[in-house]
Design a protein around this motif. Sequence first.
Motif, short mmCIF file in Angstrom:
data_model
loop_
_atom_site.label_atom_id
_atom_site.label_comp_id
_atom_site.label_asym_id
_atom_site.label_seq_id
_atom_site.Cartn_x
_atom_site.Cartn_y
_atom_site.Cartn_z
N VAL A 122 0.95 -1.35 0.05
CA VAL A 122 -0.07 -0.05 0.07
C VAL A 122 0.83 1.25 0.02
CG1 VAL A 122 -1.95 -1.03 1.24
CG2 VAL A 122 -0.10 -0.09 2.38
N ARG A 123 2.11 1.17 0.28
CA ARG A 123 3.10 2.41 0.61
C ARG A 123 3.32 2.95 -0.69
NH1 ARG A 123 7.00 1.54 5.64
NH2 ARG A 123 5.43 2.16 7.24
N HIS A 124 3.07 2.24 -1.94
CA HIS A 124 3.47 2.66 -3.15
C HIS A 124 2.57 4.04 -3.47
CE1 HIS A 124 -0.14 0.33 -4.16
NE2 HIS A 124 -0.32 1.01 -5.07
N SER A 125 1.48 4.21 -2.71
CA SER A 125 0.77 5.28 -2.88
C SER A 125 0.27 6.02 -1.75
CB SER A 125 -0.69 4.79 -3.67
OG SER A 125 -1.81 5.70 -3.61
N THR A 126 0.27 7.28 -1.50
CA THR A 126 -0.36 8.05 -0.40
C THR A 126 -1.62 7.86 0.00
OG1 THR A 126 1.65 9.73 -0.80
CG2 THR A 126 -0.28 10.19 0.85
N ALA A 127 -2.45 7.90 -1.13
CA ALA A 127 -3.80 7.66 -0.99
C ALA A 127 -4.15 6.26 -0.36
CB ALA A 127 -4.65 7.72 -2.14
N ALA A 128 -3.57 5.19 -1.00
CA ALA A 128 -3.76 3.96 -0.32
C ALA A 128 -3.15 3.77 1.01
CB ALA A 128 -3.31 2.94 -1.46
N TYR A 343 -3.14 14.60 8.12
CA TYR A 343 -2.27 15.70 8.21
C TYR A 343 -0.70 15.27 7.98
CZ TYR A 343 0.38 19.58 9.94
OH TYR A 343 1.64 20.29 10.02
N ASN A 344 -0.48 14.27 8.78
CA ASN A 344 0.87 13.88 8.97
C ASN A 344 1.54 13.00 7.59
OD1 ASN A 344 2.57 14.50 11.61
ND2 ASN A 344 0.46 13.94 12.18
N TYR A 345 0.62 12.35 7.21
CA TYR A 345 1.03 11.95 5.80
C TYR A 345 0.90 12.77 4.54
CZ TYR A 345 0.97 6.92 7.15
OH TYR A 345 1.16 5.58 7.84
N THR A 346 0.21 13.72 4.63
CA THR A 346 0.21 14.81 3.43
C THR A 346 1.24 15.93 3.77
OG1 THR A 346 -1.64 15.90 4.83
CG2 THR A 346 -2.15 14.39 2.89
N ALA A 347 1.68 15.90 5.07
CA ALA A 347 2.64 17.13 5.41
C ALA A 347 3.99 16.76 4.74
CB ALA A 347 2.77 17.38 6.77
N PHE A 353 5.81 8.37 12.27
CA PHE A 353 5.66 7.34 13.50
C PHE A 353 6.56 8.25 14.48
CE2 PHE A 353 7.30 4.10 16.28
CZ PHE A 353 6.01 3.58 16.63
N GLU A 354 7.95 8.37 14.33
CA GLU A 354 8.60 9.07 15.40
C GLU A 354 8.03 10.44 15.75
OE1 GLU A 354 9.81 7.75 12.99
OE2 GLU A 354 11.32 5.98 13.31
N ILE A 355 7.62 11.14 14.98
CA ILE A 355 6.84 12.67 15.33
C ILE A 355 5.93 12.36 16.33
CG2 ILE A 355 5.71 14.62 14.65
CD1 ILE A 355 7.49 14.53 11.93
N LEU A 356 5.13 11.38 15.87
CA LEU A 356 3.93 11.32 16.80
C LEU A 356 4.20 10.64 18.13
CD1 LEU A 356 1.32 9.75 14.07
CD2 LEU A 356 1.31 12.00 15.14
#
Length: 463
Positions: A122-128, A343-347, A353-356
């Motif tokens: 799923v990581r090939h796509s930000t939306a997925a 937000y964190n994925y689109t930023a 993970f580490e930020i959160l």
Amino acid sequence: MTTHAPQNRHARRFGLPVATALVMGNIIGGGIFLLPASVAPFGTISLVAFVILTAGAIALALVFGRLAERHPRTGGPYVYAREAFGDFAGFLAAWSYWITTWVSNAALAVAAVGYLDVLIPVRHSTAATIAAALVLQWLPALANLAGTRYVGAVQLVSTVLKFVPLLLVAVGGLFFFDTDNLGPFQAGDHSAAGAVSAAAAILLFSYLGVESAAVSAGEVKDPARNVGRATVLGTAAAAGIYLLGTLAVFGTVAHDELVGSGAPFSDAVNSMFGGSWGGTVVALAALVSMVGALNGWTLLSAQTPYAAAKDGLFPQVFATKRRGVPTVGVLVTVVLASLLTVYNYTAGSQRVFEILVLVTTFTATVPYLLATAAQIYYLLSGRADRVDRRRLVRDGVLAAAAFGFSMWLVAGSGYAAVYQGVLFLFAGVLVYAWMSARRTRAAGTEESGTCAQSYSTSSVEGR
């Protein structure tokens, strides 16, 4: 006050096994499955941080157990802080702990996606990736809305299943241990003390949940007895598995590979047995574990606001409870966690993970500090009704150790995490001001009505 009788067939109080599973399930969640890779950049010195962290976590567990004997109510650190220091301290504990729970849910979902990617790319796509993280958050929320009976069942099953990959790596990995994989003892530019503190700040996420039974005390049978026992048993068992599992991953996966790993336990099993089948099995079990942790954390995220709302310190809507679950708290929490995930994925950050995790490190220490301060207050105030004099010295040492441990974690979480955490915390001051003004206005209106009624009665009598 939480009612002790089940409201219907969907609500059921937890016994010692389920309470222990709740503690273990929330401690052994998603953190352990990703954290070996997160602390690998510091070197094997991070294992020292793990040992210190384990000692601090057990001290916290014992302190929470003692406090739960005095205040066996839903709310945990919120109840302890409010009873000792008043409404404002209680509110800060509730607000900060609430932030910790829904930010933790977002972090758990991010960690779970790393293992889902082993099964379904799923990581090939930000939306997925975002869609997968949101599904992983909403499924446990729906289980919570079905009632505490189902929360307990999911927690027991997921806790049992998560032991499979952890024990496989923790015990089996020792037979495949290769010291050449360990890498440098101290990597990076940190000093020894700085590396230990920084690693511990990230590792704390894997110990969040120590307070799980205390927070849900109102749903536990015989809480004065079982909360403390479940807290200590769950924490000690989780700590043993953590230490062995992390050491085994360090010894079976090459350091350079581990630093960039998105599923270190899967990589460890693949390294031990060859091929990819072992890693796939571990990834599946890790997903079950993380969904179980999300299930338990979703319940906790609603319990503290529920307790505060019953006391008038949170909006009254959070006191809504159906099938034994504070439904509004569950819904608000999952919505906020979902928004934070998006937000964190689109930023554009590559270390979501580490930020959160670091933000939750700071926000979790606020209720921990207030709860341990409450224990110290009881010990020093000479209140015979709150202190067991036979255990005065032991309780004093444990409380001081837990308080110092929490302060150390604040220092190790870093400036950025403290900055973001303080912003979250200070936003709550405005909410407290609003709630206090409402309570004052309501009290004034009630007092005016009483005075008016008294005046009317005296006027009638005068005539």
